[in-house]
Every structure is written in structure tokens, then in C-alpha cells.
Motif scaffolding. Structure first.
Motif, PDB file in Angstrom:
ATOM      1  N   ARG A   3       0.830  -1.205   0.000  1.00 56.63           N
ATOM      2  CA  ARG A   3       0.000   0.000   0.000  1.00 56.63           C
ATOM      3  C   ARG A   3       0.867   1.259   0.000  1.00 56.63           C
ATOM      4  NH1 ARG A   3      -5.373   1.250   1.400  1.00 56.63           N
ATOM      5  NH2 ARG A   3      -5.591   3.365   2.166  1.00 56.63           N
ATOM      6  N   LEU A   6       2.399   1.742  -3.454  1.00 51.25           N
ATOM      7  CA  LEU A   6       1.388   2.246  -4.387  1.00 51.25           C
ATOM      8  C   LEU A   6       1.144   3.733  -4.143  1.00 51.25           C
ATOM      9  CD1 LEU A   6      -0.798   1.936  -6.563  1.00 51.25           C
ATOM     10  CD2 LEU A   6      -2.360   1.194  -4.747  1.00 51.25           C
ATOM     11  N   GLU A   7       0.988   4.113  -2.888  1.00 46.55           N
ATOM     12  CA  GLU A   7       0.750   5.523  -2.567  1.00 46.55           C
ATOM     13  C   GLU A   7       1.915   6.401  -3.014  1.00 46.55           C
ATOM     14  OE1 GLU A   7      -0.395   5.825   1.549  1.00 46.55           O
ATOM     15  OE2 GLU A   7      -2.267   4.744   1.191  1.00 46.55           O
ATOM     16  N   LEU A  10       1.667   6.819  -6.786  1.00 44.88           N
ATOM     17  CA  LEU A  10       0.572   7.733  -7.114  1.00 44.88           C
ATOM     18  C   LEU A  10       0.968   9.174  -6.813  1.00 44.88           C
ATOM     19  CD1 LEU A  10      -2.494   5.681  -5.821  1.00 44.88           C
ATOM     20  CD2 LEU A  10      -1.741   5.978  -8.190  1.00 44.88           C
ATOM     21  N   TRP A  47      -5.175   4.809 -12.332  1.00 46.86           N
ATOM     22  CA  TRP A  47      -6.058   3.629 -12.375  1.00 46.86           C
ATOM     23  C   TRP A  47      -5.254   2.385 -12.722  1.00 46.86           C
ATOM     24  CZ3 TRP A  47      -7.596  -0.470 -15.169  1.00 46.86           C
ATOM     25  CH2 TRP A  47      -8.716  -1.148 -14.709  1.00 46.86           C
ATOM     26  N   GLN A  50      -3.231   1.214  -9.756  1.00 49.69           N
ATOM     27  CA  GLN A  50      -4.088   0.620  -8.727  1.00 49.69           C
ATOM     28  C   GLN A  50      -4.631  -0.730  -9.179  1.00 49.69           C
ATOM     29  OE1 GLN A  50      -6.695   3.585  -6.564  1.00 49.69           O
ATOM     30  NE2 GLN A  50      -5.882   4.863  -8.234  1.00 49.69           N
ATOM     31  N   SER A  53      -2.007  -3.317  -8.836  1.00 48.30           N
ATOM     32  CA  SER A  53      -1.757  -3.620  -7.428  1.00 48.30           C
ATOM     33  C   SER A  53      -2.909  -4.377  -6.779  1.00 48.30           C
ATOM     34  CB  SER A  53      -1.518  -2.317  -6.665  1.00 48.30           C
ATOM     35  OG  SER A  53      -1.422  -2.548  -5.292  1.00 48.30           O
ATOM     36  N   ARG A  54      -4.130  -3.998  -7.113  1.00 51.74           N
ATOM     37  CA  ARG A  54      -5.308  -4.545  -6.431  1.00 51.74           C
ATOM     38  C   ARG A  54      -6.146  -5.497  -7.272  1.00 51.74           C
ATOM     39  NH1 ARG A  54      -2.717  -3.122  -2.540  1.00 51.74           N
ATOM     40  NH2 ARG A  54      -3.031  -1.164  -1.481  1.00 51.74           N
TER      41      ARG A  54
END
Length: 141
Positions: A3, A6-7, A10, A47, A50, A53-54
Motif C-alpha cells: 500500500r 502504491l501511494e 501515485l 487507475w 491501482q 496492485s489490487r
């Protein structure tokens, strides 16, 4: 990807130049660069990161979006309380959708309408098409 990782990726997008965004798009997606503004490209990249990643969109959502984009067919969603009736080779088959959304046929719960249609016909059928929920729109793509 964690997480925090990813943050961090971003956050980098917020300050990236248009050239950096284009370069990152090609690196992340390996697809041709879309002709969009840097702001929209920034959102698309966010997008993509994310989704990677998700796990992206659920299969059902992807299928619905592809169907809408093609504009060839339209499928009504099953709703709790629905009763679907289809005659096949002289026998009437009734499928009900319970209040909790479970598909019921022949006193048994089924995973999908397509599973029921395949069992009834012995061939691969689209359940929504078999039960009359899928129709051609009449529009060309």
C-alpha cells in the motif's frame, strides 16, 4: 505492491511533467499512448497502477463495459424475485431468483444462468440469451 509503495507511485504522478507521464504510460501499460490531456493521462495511469496492485475490475464489470462499448447487445440484470420461464424441447423450465440473489432451478442452487442453460440443453449457451435477458440493440458498432 504494498500500500505504501502504491501511494508513493501515485504521489509521483501529481508532479510529473507531460513527457514523464507519457513515458510512464508506455512503461506501465506497454500499449500505445492515448490522445488525451496530461490530466486525464495522470488519472488513467493512477487507475492502471491501482488495478495492477489490487487486481482491477471484477470480470462481470469488465464484461458489461465491453458490451456497452460494442453497442451490439444489451443484457437485463437478474433481480431478486424474478421468475424466468423457458420451454426447451417440449418441457417448461422455471428458474427463480431468490431474495438473496441465488439462482434456483430444479430444487437446487446454481452459480449462474449459463450453468442452468448448459444443463438443460447439453450445449454451451449464454444463460441470459437462453432465458431472454440478452437482446440485440440494433445499433452497429
Amino acid at each position: 505492491m504494498s500500500r505504501a509503495s502504491l501511494e508513493a507511485e501515485l504521489a509521483v504522478l501529481a508532479d510529473a511533467s507531460p513527457a514523464q507521464l507519457r513515458e510512464q504510460w508506455l512503461e506501465v501499460t506497454r500499449r500505445p499512448l492515448p490522445r488525451v490531456s496530461p490530466g486525464l493521462l495522470r488519472l488513467a495511469l493512477a487507475w492502471e497502477l491501482q488495478a495492477r496492485s489490487r487486481g482491477g475490475l471484477p470480470r462481470r464489470v469488465s464484461q458489461k463495459l465491453a458490451q456497452i462499448a460494442s453497442a451490439k447487445t444489451s443484457t437485463r440484470e437478474v433481480q431478486p424475485g424474478m421468475r424466468l420461464v423457458r420451454e426447451w424441447q417440449g418441457k417448461v423450465h422455471v428458474v427463480t431468483i431468490s431474495e438473496d440473489g441465488v439462482i434456483q432451478w430444479n430444487d437446487r442452487a446454481w452459480k449462474s444462468l449459463s450453468e442452468v442453460a448448459r444443463t438443460i440443453t447439453g450445449t454451451r449457451w449464454s444463460g441470459p440469451a437462453f432465458f431472454g435477458l440478452k437482446a440485440k440493440t440494433g445499433r452497429a458498432a
